[in-house]
Design an enzyme around this catalytic site. Structure first.
Site, PDB file in Angstrom:
ATOM      1  N   ARG A 132       0.901  -1.269   0.027  1.00 61.13           N
ATOM      2  CA  ARG A 132      -0.042  -0.037  -0.110  1.00 61.13           C
ATOM      3  C   ARG A 132       0.739   1.173   0.099  1.00 61.13           C
ATOM      4  NH1 ARG A 132      -1.859  -3.455   4.033  1.00 61.13           N
ATOM      5  NH2 ARG A 132      -3.999  -4.384   3.586  1.00 61.13           N
ATOM      6  N   LYS A 155      -2.077  -2.834   8.187  1.00 58.91           N
ATOM      7  CA  LYS A 155      -3.362  -2.417   8.845  1.00 58.91           C
ATOM      8  C   LYS A 155      -3.278  -3.267  10.008  1.00 58.91           C
ATOM      9  CE  LYS A 155      -6.420  -1.052   4.952  1.00 58.91           C
ATOM     10  NZ  LYS A 155      -7.517  -1.381   4.111  1.00 58.91           N
ATOM     11  N   HIS A 194      -2.484   2.670  -5.915  1.00 58.13           N
ATOM     12  CA  HIS A 194      -2.951   1.298  -5.482  1.00 58.13           C
ATOM     13  C   HIS A 194      -3.100   0.540  -6.395  1.00 58.13           C
ATOM     14  CE1 HIS A 194      -4.506  -0.564  -1.883  1.00 58.13           C
ATOM     15  NE2 HIS A 194      -5.632  -0.980  -2.333  1.00 58.13           N
ATOM     16  N   ARG A 200      -0.552  -2.232  -6.703  1.00 62.01           N
ATOM     17  CA  ARG A 200      -0.838  -3.423  -5.795  1.00 62.01           C
ATOM     18  C   ARG A 200      -1.546  -4.474  -6.227  1.00 62.01           C
ATOM     19  NH1 ARG A 200      -1.050  -4.824  -0.085  1.00 62.01           N
ATOM     20  NH2 ARG A 200      -3.262  -5.375   0.695  1.00 62.01           N
ATOM     21  N   HIS A 249      -3.630  -9.805   3.627  1.00 61.61           N
ATOM     22  CA  HIS A 249      -4.956  -9.897   3.589  1.00 61.61           C
ATOM     23  C   HIS A 249      -5.291 -10.662   4.845  1.00 61.61           C
ATOM     24  CE1 HIS A 249      -5.892  -8.659  -0.881  1.00 61.61           C
ATOM     25  NE2 HIS A 249      -5.838  -7.709  -0.108  1.00 61.61           N
ATOM     26  N   TYR A 257      -8.991 -11.491  -6.822  1.00 61.88           N
ATOM     27  CA  TYR A 257      -8.092 -11.274  -7.974  1.00 61.88           C
ATOM     28  C   TYR A 257      -8.458 -12.578  -9.035  1.00 61.88           C
ATOM     29  CZ  TYR A 257      -5.778  -7.878  -5.534  1.00 61.88           C
ATOM     30  OH  TYR A 257      -5.629  -6.610  -4.818  1.00 61.88           O
TER      31      TYR A 257
END
Length: 325
Positions: free
Chosen positions: A177, A200, A268, A271, A294, A303
């Site tokens: 990110r 995150k 982004h 990524r 994730h 994806y």
């Protein structure tokens, strides 16, 4: 004693609720920030969502919300709140987040022994459309990286072009990110082929770093006129301070216009391109999940939709029967 309580009450959130509910809300917000390490953005959004919910219920019942009212709420009361949001054209994703925030608040109230209400469990979040990440093709990515290494204007600082290339290559080469890349310090520069990233929620992950990425970072550091200690920012702006995400976004916008790239070409998107290209080359979905950081595999599975769409497009353009139709 009464004076102390009044002072405490003055610092509580301004919502249409009694003092006990507002104090519980403030405790819950503090817990989100301190114990669950939620971001400032998440804390602010959750606080706003629950505040709006309480204000709606106050208008719904014609009085300030109390623990008694929250305990007595029926599924229809929650649905009335959701219907209000639907009537005001809130995005489905926004309403789903708001319902999640309210559920989290009710769990907190239950743990504190203030409110127990199973009705919220009967309320379903609005169905969200499955979004497909927007990735560049490999050739578009190559064009972007080639152009990023040249100054934005003739005679511009070569070190800035080297910096821009290093940042964009890091985003694409490691699937970072933009906030993760720009938070790196100089002592984070990978020397053993791997990079530790804090993502995150404060979660850390290890990502491999290609030699071409390390080479680009080293080239930028050799050219950069701003010296910094080991704890100084890796990527800096013109004045030597930590590079701002907006500067990277603006540069990619310029490159997008120059190269006639798709409108979704953003930091982004690099990524997304990282994940999509790995999957298209036979990468393992679980491994890609780990590399991206994730928490859920379902997030990474988006994806596969991108890759399926790409394959259908190739089929439509290449198969003789498809061309003939």
């Amino acid at each position: 004693m009464a004076r102390s309580a009044a002072l405490d009450e003055a610092n509580l959130p301004a919502v249409a609720a009694d003092w006990q509910v507002r104090r519980a809300m403030e405790g819950w917000i503090g817990q989100l920030a301190a114990e669950r390490r939620a971001s400032d953005h998440t804390v602010a959004a959750y606080r706003r969502d629950v505040g709006d919910f309480i204000d709606f219920m106050a208008a719904h019942f014609g009085e300030d919300v109390s623990c008694r009212i929250l305990s007595a709420l029926k599924p229809g009361d929650f649905r009335a709140w959701l219907a209000m949001r639907g009537g005001r054209a809130y995005a489905r994703s926004s309403t789903a987040r708001a319902l999640s925030a309210v559920r989290t608040f009710f769990r907190h109230l239950d743990r504190e022994g203030l409110v127990r209400n199973a009705a919220i469990g009967a309320v379903r979040a609005p169905r969200l459309p499955r979004s497909v990440p927007k990735a560049l093709t490999e050739s578009e990515t190559d064009d972007l990286l080639a152009a990023a290494g040249t100054p934005a204007r003739p005679g511009g600082p070569s070190w800035v072009a080297a910096r821009d290339l290093a940042v964009i290559l890091l985003l694409y080469g490691c699937g970072l990110r933009i906030s993760e890349a720009l938070s790196l310090d100089r002592d984070d520069v990978p020397r053993d082929g791997a990079l530790t990233i804090t993502g995150k929620g404060g979660k850390t992950r290890m990502v491999p770093v290609l030699p071409v990425v390390v080479q680009a970072i080293d080239d930028y550091l050799r050219r950069c006129p701003h010296g910094a200690g080991a704890e100084g920012p890796l990527f800096v702006g013109m004045r030597g301070g930590r590079l701002n995400a907006r500067t990277v976004q603006k540069r990619i916008q310029e490159l997008r216009a120059e190269l006639d790239l798709p409108p979704e070409t953003t930091p982004h998107a690099m990524r997304h391109s990282f994940a999509t290209h790995l999957l298209g080359a036979g990468g393992d979905l679980r491994a890609i999940q780990e590399l991206l950081g994730h928490a859920s595999l379902s997030t990474t599975q988006r994806y596969t939709d991108v890759d399926s769409a790409r394959l259908r497009d190739v089929y439509a353009r290449a198969h003789p029967r498809a061309r003939r139709g």
